[in-house]
Scaffold this active site. Structure first.
Site, PDB file in Angstrom:
ATOM      1  N   HIS A 161      32.981  41.090  36.052  1.00  0.00           N
ATOM      2  CA  HIS A 161      33.407  39.690  36.066  1.00  0.00           C
ATOM      3  C   HIS A 161      32.249  38.849  36.617  1.00  0.00           C
ATOM      4  O   HIS A 161      31.419  39.342  37.398  1.00  0.00           O
ATOM      5  CB  HIS A 161      34.650  39.506  36.940  1.00  0.00           C
ATOM      6  N   GLU A 218      32.085  36.657  38.904  1.00  0.00           N
ATOM      7  CA  GLU A 218      32.002  36.590  40.367  1.00  0.00           C
ATOM      8  C   GLU A 218      31.410  37.871  40.947  1.00  0.00           C
ATOM      9  O   GLU A 218      30.594  37.830  41.877  1.00  0.00           O
ATOM     10  CB  GLU A 218      33.401  36.362  40.973  1.00  0.00           C
ATOM     11  N   CYS A 223      40.155  36.311  39.984  1.00  0.00           N
ATOM     12  CA  CYS A 223      41.237  37.297  39.843  1.00  0.00           C
ATOM     13  C   CYS A 223      41.339  38.080  41.146  1.00  0.00           C
ATOM     14  O   CYS A 223      40.482  37.967  42.019  1.00  0.00           O
ATOM     15  CB  CYS A 223      40.935  38.216  38.659  1.00  0.00           C
ATOM     16  N   CYS A 257      38.147  40.026  42.133  1.00  0.00           N
ATOM     17  CA  CYS A 257      37.054  39.170  42.597  1.00  0.00           C
ATOM     18  C   CYS A 257      37.385  38.539  43.940  1.00  0.00           C
ATOM     19  O   CYS A 257      36.520  38.408  44.804  1.00  0.00           O
ATOM     20  CB  CYS A 257      36.745  38.115  41.545  1.00  0.00           C
TER      21      CYS A 257
HETATM   22 ZN   LIG Z   1      37.612  38.703  38.440  1.00  0.00          ZN
END
Ligand SMILES: [Zn+2]
Length: 161
Positions: free
Chosen positions: A58, A60, A88, A91
């Site tokens: 991801h 992040e 999410c 993260c």
């Molecule tokens: Zn994430």
């Protein structure tokens, strides 16, 4: 929230959003992030899950890894993360572990859910007790595993974090 379009939060968020749009053009997920320290961009990335077949890639997570590499520390206190979408649970966990003190986001996790990403669903899953989750959880061998915890507690050779 400030309405001043030229404030730094707005400028850094615009960069995160730009990264998310560029990634869509390359066929990737619509997510971008930047990490800023002392008003300077330290790392920027986008979602690379499908590009590198890494479910944890991801935006992040990618910027946390890059920023930590650059600063040569696992402690990102004093950094701010700008994410084009609300982080999410994975993260968010990484943000806590990295001790990032401020998160700025644009799209919400329910916006992400609307276009087919499971963010909201995972948030509701993790708030359930382990036995009520969709993933099977089984606990065993606690006494054996505790040996490593005891060894850590007694070790003079550890880097605490
Ligand atoms: Zn994430």
């Amino acid at each position: 929230m400030s309405d001043n379009m030229s404030d730094n939060d707005t400028l850094f968020m615009k960069r995160a959003i730009e990264l998310s749009l560029e990634n869509v053009k390359k066929g990737g997920g619509p997510f971008g992030a930047v990490i800023v320290r002392k008003e300077e961009i330290l790392a920027e990335s986008c979602n690379l899950v499908t590009a590198i077949n890494d479910p944890t890639a991801h935006a992040e997570i990618n910027v946390i890894r890059e920023a930590a590499r650059k600063l040569k520390t696992f402690d990102l206190s004093g950094c701010v993360i700008y994410a084009s979408c609300e982080p999410c649970p994975m993260c968010l966990g990484a943000i806590y572990w990295a001790r990032i003190g401020k998160v700025v986001f644009a799209n919400t996790s329910s916006d992400a859910q609307k276009i087919g990403f499971a963010d909201s669903q995972i948030y509701s899953e993790i708030s359930r007790p382990p036995k009520e989750r969709n993933i099977e959880f089984r606990q065993l061998l606690r006494e054996e595993a505790l040996k490593a915890f005891k060894a850590w507690e007694e070790s003079d050779n550890k880097t605490e974090y």
